[in-house]
Motif scaffolding. Structure first.
Motif, PDB file in Angstrom:
ATOM      1  N   GLU A 153       0.743  -1.155  -0.048  1.00 39.07           N
ATOM      2  CA  GLU A 153      -0.074   0.045   0.065  1.00 39.07           C
ATOM      3  C   GLU A 153       0.863   1.219  -0.052  1.00 39.07           C
ATOM      4  O   GLU A 153       0.371   2.034  -0.655  1.00 39.07           O
TER       5      GLU A 153
ATOM      6  N   LYS B   2       2.429   2.578  -3.671  1.00 38.58           N
ATOM      7  CA  LYS B   2       1.269   2.677  -4.820  1.00 38.58           C
ATOM      8  C   LYS B   2       1.847   3.946  -5.708  1.00 38.58           C
ATOM      9  O   LYS B   2       1.642   3.475  -6.844  1.00 38.58           O
ATOM     10  N   GLN B   3       2.165   5.115  -5.032  1.00 36.28           N
ATOM     11  CA  GLN B   3       2.286   6.319  -5.676  1.00 36.28           C
ATOM     12  C   GLN B   3       3.674   5.816  -6.673  1.00 36.28           C
ATOM     13  O   GLN B   3       3.861   6.436  -7.785  1.00 36.28           O
TER      14      GLN B   3
ATOM     15  N   HIS C 285       5.134   3.131  -7.363  1.00 35.97           N
ATOM     16  CA  HIS C 285       4.760   2.261  -8.488  1.00 35.97           C
ATOM     17  C   HIS C 285       3.952   2.665  -9.643  1.00 35.97           C
ATOM     18  O   HIS C 285       4.308   2.266 -10.715  1.00 35.97           O
TER      19      HIS C 285
END
Length: 121
Positions: free
Chosen positions: A78, A81-82, A84
């Protein structure tokens, strides 16, 4: 001439309809009880390590498609996420030739995500 005999047609029709309903119900019940398990996301350290290895491979052979495909296949934590999303978008653009200088784009990425610096250079 009126013959009074029982016709079996309504009973056969009701039986076939009931059988069809049971069959459809059983089919959908079987699909709902899937044995698919949700993949466990990587830890932040595992994620960063894998990304660094992908970037290291890219710096050696410049195969952006392989890195892009590998990034898409990852199960990310989590908190990453950014990062990725930025990586996937960057390598997607490299693959499609939308970035003139991929090395500069990767260098710019180092400024945003310092953990990528160690092996990219």
């Amino acid at each position: 001439m009126h013959h009074s005999h029982i016709t079996w047609f309504p009973f056969i029709l009701i039986g076939l309809t009931f059988g069809l309903v049971v069959l459809v119900f059983a089919f959908f019940q079987g699909n709902n009880q899937s044995h698919y398990l949700e993949p466990i996301p990587l830890t932040q350290e595992e994620y960063q390590s894998q990304v660094i290895s992908y970037l290291d491979v890219y710096s050696q052979d410049e195969d952006a498609q392989a890195v892009y495909d590998s990034l898409l296949a990852m199960h990310i934590p989590e908190v990453e996420k950014q990062a990725h999303l930025d990586l996937v978008l960057l390598f997607g653009k490299i693959v499609h030739g939308e970035i003139e200088d991929p090395q500069k784009a990767i260098t710019d990425l180092k400024l945003v995500y310092p953990w990528t610096v160690s092996i990219i250079e």
